[in-house]
Design a protein around this motif. Structure first.
Motif, PDB file in Angstrom:
ATOM      1  N   PHE A  43       0.825  -1.207   0.000  1.00 14.03           N
ATOM      2  CA  PHE A  43       0.000   0.000   0.000  1.00 14.03           C
ATOM      3  C   PHE A  43       0.862   1.261   0.000  1.00 14.03           C
ATOM      4  O   PHE A  43       1.882   1.321   0.692  1.00 14.03           O
ATOM      5  N   ASP A  44       0.425   2.263  -0.750  1.00 11.42           N
ATOM      6  CA  ASP A  44       0.970   3.613  -0.670  1.00 11.42           C
ATOM      7  C   ASP A  44      -0.107   4.504  -0.073  1.00 11.42           C
ATOM      8  O   ASP A  44      -1.234   4.555  -0.570  1.00 11.42           O
ATOM      9  N   LEU A  45       0.247   5.191   1.004  1.00 16.16           N
ATOM     10  CA  LEU A  45      -0.692   6.033   1.740  1.00 16.16           C
ATOM     11  C   LEU A  45      -0.271   7.491   1.615  1.00 16.16           C
ATOM     12  O   LEU A  45       0.827   7.865   2.025  1.00 16.16           O
ATOM     13  N   TYR A  46      -1.143   8.299   1.041  1.00 13.34           N
ATOM     14  CA  TYR A  46      -0.932   9.745   0.928  1.00 13.34           C
ATOM     15  C   TYR A  46      -1.854  10.425   1.936  1.00 13.34           C
ATOM     16  O   TYR A  46      -3.076  10.289   1.852  1.00 13.34           O
ATOM     17  N   VAL A  47      -1.265  11.118   2.883  1.00  9.84           N
ATOM     18  CA  VAL A  47      -2.025  11.855   3.894  1.00  9.84           C
ATOM     19  C   VAL A  47      -1.858  13.337   3.585  1.00  9.84           C
ATOM     20  O   VAL A  47      -0.747  13.863   3.640  1.00  9.84           O
ATOM     21  N   THR A  48      -2.974  14.001   3.263  1.00 11.66           N
ATOM     22  CA  THR A  48      -2.940  15.426   2.938  1.00 11.66           C
ATOM     23  C   THR A  48      -3.630  16.209   4.044  1.00 11.66           C
ATOM     24  O   THR A  48      -4.775  15.915   4.403  1.00 11.66           O
ATOM     25  N   ILE A  49      -2.889  17.181   4.579  1.00 14.59           N
ATOM     26  CA  ILE A  49      -3.434  18.079   5.592  1.00 14.59           C
ATOM     27  C   ILE A  49      -3.558  19.475   4.985  1.00 14.59           C
ATOM     28  O   ILE A  49      -2.965  19.763   3.945  1.00 14.59           O
ATOM     29  N   LYS A  50      -4.338  20.328   5.664  1.00 14.17           N
ATOM     30  CA  LYS A  50      -4.511  21.697   5.169  1.00 14.17           C
ATOM     31  C   LYS A  50      -4.606  22.658   6.339  1.00 14.17           C
ATOM     32  O   LYS A  50      -4.928  22.275   7.464  1.00 14.17           O
ATOM     33  N   GLY A  51      -4.290  23.913   6.039  1.00 12.69           N
ATOM     34  CA  GLY A  51      -4.369  24.954   7.053  1.00 12.69           C
ATOM     35  C   GLY A  51      -3.586  26.167   6.612  1.00 12.69           C
ATOM     36  O   GLY A  51      -3.183  26.291   5.459  1.00 12.69           O
ATOM     37  N   GLU A  52      -3.340  27.041   7.558  1.00 12.54           N
ATOM     38  CA  GLU A  52      -2.597  28.263   7.290  1.00 12.54           C
ATOM     39  C   GLU A  52      -1.147  28.102   7.735  1.00 12.54           C
ATOM     40  O   GLU A  52      -0.861  27.410   8.711  1.00 12.54           O
ATOM     41  N   VAL A  53      -0.258  28.758   7.035  1.00 17.39           N
ATOM     42  CA  VAL A  53       1.167  28.702   7.341  1.00 17.39           C
ATOM     43  C   VAL A  53       1.458  29.516   8.598  1.00 17.39           C
ATOM     44  O   VAL A  53       0.990  30.652   8.740  1.00 17.39           O
ATOM     45  N   ASP A  54       2.227  28.921   9.498  1.00 15.60           N
ATOM     46  CA  ASP A  54       2.657  29.613  10.713  1.00 15.60           C
ATOM     47  C   ASP A  54       3.691  30.673  10.333  1.00 15.60           C
ATOM     48  O   ASP A  54       4.683  30.360   9.670  1.00 15.60           O
ATOM     49  N   GLU A  55       3.487  31.912  10.740  1.00 17.74           N
ATOM     50  CA  GLU A  55       4.403  32.997  10.368  1.00 17.74           C
ATOM     51  C   GLU A  55       5.790  32.813  10.967  1.00 17.74           C
ATOM     52  O   GLU A  55       6.789  33.209  10.372  1.00 17.74           O
TER      53      GLU A  55
END
Length: 135
Positions: A43-55
């Protein structure tokens, strides 16, 4: 909004089999995947997260921390395991790639920092078959 994806890999065995059905019906519906001696996948597992970049850091999330969460909450539980017998978060469920992706989502979500959301689990069973789950 920034999206960040981490690729992980694991090997596991399973079989697709509904115990309420006859062997003949299981073979008709699931074919060789109902093999009583199991079968395995890389298996190949792609975990995608999202949010704002920490300054302060320029990161959405420290990728080392993301790898640690995925390893602890998923990879250690599924790698070189029998998904039907060994994986707590799949107990009582058909061990399809679809259910595995949902289970992985549920394993990861509570462990992500508050400023980060899980966007997608993409799970490749073979190079030609994959599931995407967006919660």
């Amino acid at each position: 909004m920034v999206y960040l994806t981490r690729l992980m890999h694991f090997n596991a065995a399973h079989k697709l089999y509904n115990p309420a059905w006859t062997q003949e019906k299981n073979e008709q519906v699931f074919g060789v995947c109902a093999n009583e001696n199991w079968h395995g996948h890389n298996f190949d597992l792609y975990v995608t997260i999202k949010g704002e970049v920490d300054e302060d850091t320029g990161f959405l999330m420290d990728v080392k921390q993301l790898k640690k969460i995925i390893t602890e909450q998923v990879i250690k539980k599924v790698d070189h395991k029998n998904l039907n017998l060994d994986v707590d978060f799949l107990k009582g469920k058909m061990c399809s790639t679809e259910n595995l992706a949902i289970g992985i989502w549920n394993q990861l979500t509570p462990h992500l920092p508050q400023n980060v959301q899980l966007h997608c689990i993409k799970l490749y069973e073979t190079p030609r078959i994959f599931v995407e789950y967006f919660g």
